[in-house]
Design a protein around this motif. Structure first.
Motif, PDB file in Angstrom:
ATOM      1  N   GLU A 150       3.774 -12.030  10.258  1.00  0.00           N
ATOM      2  CA  GLU A 150       4.928 -11.716   9.419  1.00  0.00           C
ATOM      3  C   GLU A 150       4.592 -10.593   8.453  1.00  0.00           C
ATOM      4  N   LEU A 151       5.556  -9.717   8.214  1.00  0.00           N
ATOM      5  CA  LEU A 151       5.373  -8.652   7.241  1.00  0.00           C
ATOM      6  C   LEU A 151       5.263  -9.228   5.834  1.00  0.00           C
ATOM      7  N   VAL A 152       4.297  -8.724   5.080  1.00  0.00           N
ATOM      8  CA  VAL A 152       4.138  -9.134   3.678  1.00  0.00           C
ATOM      9  C   VAL A 152       5.055  -8.311   2.783  1.00  0.00           C
ATOM     10  N   HIS A 153       5.211  -7.041   3.106  1.00  0.00           N
ATOM     11  CA  HIS A 153       6.039  -6.134   2.310  1.00  0.00           C
ATOM     12  C   HIS A 153       6.623  -5.097   3.253  1.00  0.00           C
ATOM     13  N   ARG A 154       7.333  -4.113   2.713  1.00  0.00           N
ATOM     14  CA  ARG A 154       8.011  -3.112   3.530  1.00  0.00           C
ATOM     15  C   ARG A 154       7.574  -1.707   3.144  1.00  0.00           C
ATOM     16  N   LEU A 155       7.693  -0.807   4.094  1.00  0.00           N
ATOM     17  CA  LEU A 155       7.611   0.629   3.844  1.00  0.00           C
ATOM     18  C   LEU A 155       8.825   1.267   4.493  1.00  0.00           C
ATOM     19  N   ASP A 156       9.361   2.318   3.887  1.00  0.00           N
ATOM     20  CA  ASP A 156      10.438   3.063   4.522  1.00  0.00           C
ATOM     21  C   ASP A 156       9.971   3.577   5.875  1.00  0.00           C
ATOM     22  N   ARG A 157      10.920   3.749   6.760  1.00  0.00           N
ATOM     23  CA  ARG A 157      10.599   4.252   8.097  1.00  0.00           C
ATOM     24  C   ARG A 157       9.852   5.583   8.039  1.00  0.00           C
ATOM     25  N   GLU A 158      10.240   6.456   7.093  1.00  0.00           N
ATOM     26  CA  GLU A 158       9.650   7.788   7.006  1.00  0.00           C
ATOM     27  C   GLU A 158       8.296   7.804   6.307  1.00  0.00           C
ATOM     28  N   THR A 159       7.905   6.682   5.707  1.00  0.00           N
ATOM     29  CA  THR A 159       6.659   6.617   4.937  1.00  0.00           C
ATOM     30  C   THR A 159       5.521   6.102   5.802  1.00  0.00           C
ATOM     31  N   SER A 160       4.369   6.757   5.707  1.00  0.00           N
ATOM     32  CA  SER A 160       3.168   6.318   6.421  1.00  0.00           C
ATOM     33  C   SER A 160       2.266   5.566   5.455  1.00  0.00           C
ATOM     34  N   GLY A 161       1.213   4.920   6.015  1.00  0.00           N
ATOM     35  CA  GLY A 161       0.190   4.339   5.155  1.00  0.00           C
ATOM     36  C   GLY A 161      -0.009   2.846   5.284  1.00  0.00           C
TER      37      GLY A 161
END
Length: 347
Positions: A150-161
């Motif tokens: 499960e994902l702990v948090h999110r990043l925008d689609r355009e964001t890497s890392g």
């Protein structure tokens, strides 16, 4: 967990290969499912319902948690009662082209409790809202033996890392508690045009979501803007900014180390743009003419990278510090900014 409401089959027998429409259902959340996001909970229990439809009924208020409206990112708790409106299961499986292909991503850290990957730009973290699949669906397909991802948090689609994935329910809840209580350290790298004012180290401006008109289903694209401090729908948002030592004097661009104290949608993008320094390559809040010039130099994405992340290990309590190096296309632009004067159109 089981539905506590009726399940009717209106309209007679369903077509071959199809399930009938369901009546309104009430689902009680059990202990194992406590702490999940509402959208993830529903998608696991509405197999065959398109993700776009799941998000649509959440936004419309047809889904209720304890008789109240809720958003897709609402955290549900054990004992919550969730109202699910009538929905028809897809009459045929999704085309093979839409199925999530198995994919592994560069690993920054992994043990029995947590997985940290270096997410590439252009890949959503999960399916939904017009996206068939994302990182989490691809990981689950690549690791069919994994009992829990499960994902702990999110990043925008355009964001890497750096992106964290929990491998156990206990790890998920403990890590999400750290994010909620601001006990993690999240630092991004962003490149913006011009010289960032050295004195501007804290941006404390409320943000408000809004929706652009349009869209096939009448629901336009969601955006965020800075709003007045007395706006009841404004969310307090705090961003800390430091000019990176990699920024030379009088450079055409400033490389910023950005730490967020609140995790609002598009927070960094909107806060930096509000100060007249939109992120290079940002197609929503940026300078479109500048973006076209940068694309000719090879920057075909937004220059925002989740660079560093610190958190306490959910099992041992040890402080973990992770770092994802800049992708090649971003590193190349930093090198250019450091070594040369900008060509016409980039100044």
């Amino acid at each position: 967990m089981s539905p506590t409401g009726p399940e009717a089959r209106p309209g007679g027998a369903p077509a071959p290969g199809a399930e009938a429409a369901l009546a309104v259902r009430l689902i009680e959340v059990d202990d194992e499912s406590g702490g999940q996001r509402l959208d993830n909970f529903l998608m696991r229990h509405l197999k065959g319902v398109p993700k776009t439809h799941v998000y649509r009924v959440i936004r419309s208020g047809e889904v209720r948690v304890n008789k109240g409206r809720a958003s897709a990112d609402t955290r549900i708790e054990a004992g919550d009662r969730i109202r699910v409106p009538p929905m028809r299961i897809a009459e045929r499986p999704e085309p093979a082209a839409q199925a999530a292909p198995a994919r592994e991503f560069p690993i920054l850290f992994e043990d029995d409790h947590v997985l940290a990957i270096d997410k590439p730009a252009g890949v959503a973290v999960h399916g939904g809202s017009g996206v068939s699949f994302g990182v989490i669906e691809q990981l689950r397909r690549a690791r069919p033996q994994a009992r829990f991802l499960e994902l702990v948090h999110r990043l925008d689609r355009e964001t890497s890392g750096v992106l964290l994935v929990a491998k156990r329910r206990s790890a998920l809840t403990r890590l999400q508690d750290q994010f909620r209580e601001r006990e993690t350290g999240k630092t991004y790298l962003a490149l913006v045009p011009g010289q960032w004012p050295a004195r501007l180290k804290v941006i404390d401006l409320p943000l408000r979501k809004f929706t652009l008109p349009g869209g096939e289903d009448g629901a336009g694209e969601r955006r965020v803007r800075v709003t007045d401090r007395d706006d009841p729908e404004g969310m307090r948002s705090i961003t800390l900014v430091r000019i990176s030592p990699a920024t030379p004097p009088d450079a055409a661009f400033s490389l910023l180390e950005v730490t967020i104290k609140t995790g609002r949608t598009h927070q960094i993008r909107v806060h930096l743009a509000s100060q007249g320094h939109a992120i290079a390559g940002d197609d929503k809040y940026g300078d479109f003419e500048l973006n076209r010039s940068l694309a000719k130099r090879g920057l075909k994405r937004m220059f925002l990278h989740a660079w560093r992340l610190q958190f306490d290990h959910p099992a041992t309590g040890e402080r973990i510090a992770l770092e994802a190096p800049l992708p090649g296309e971003l590193d190349a632009l930093v090198g250019f900014n450091h070594s040369q004067s900008p060509p016409t159109g980039l100044a």
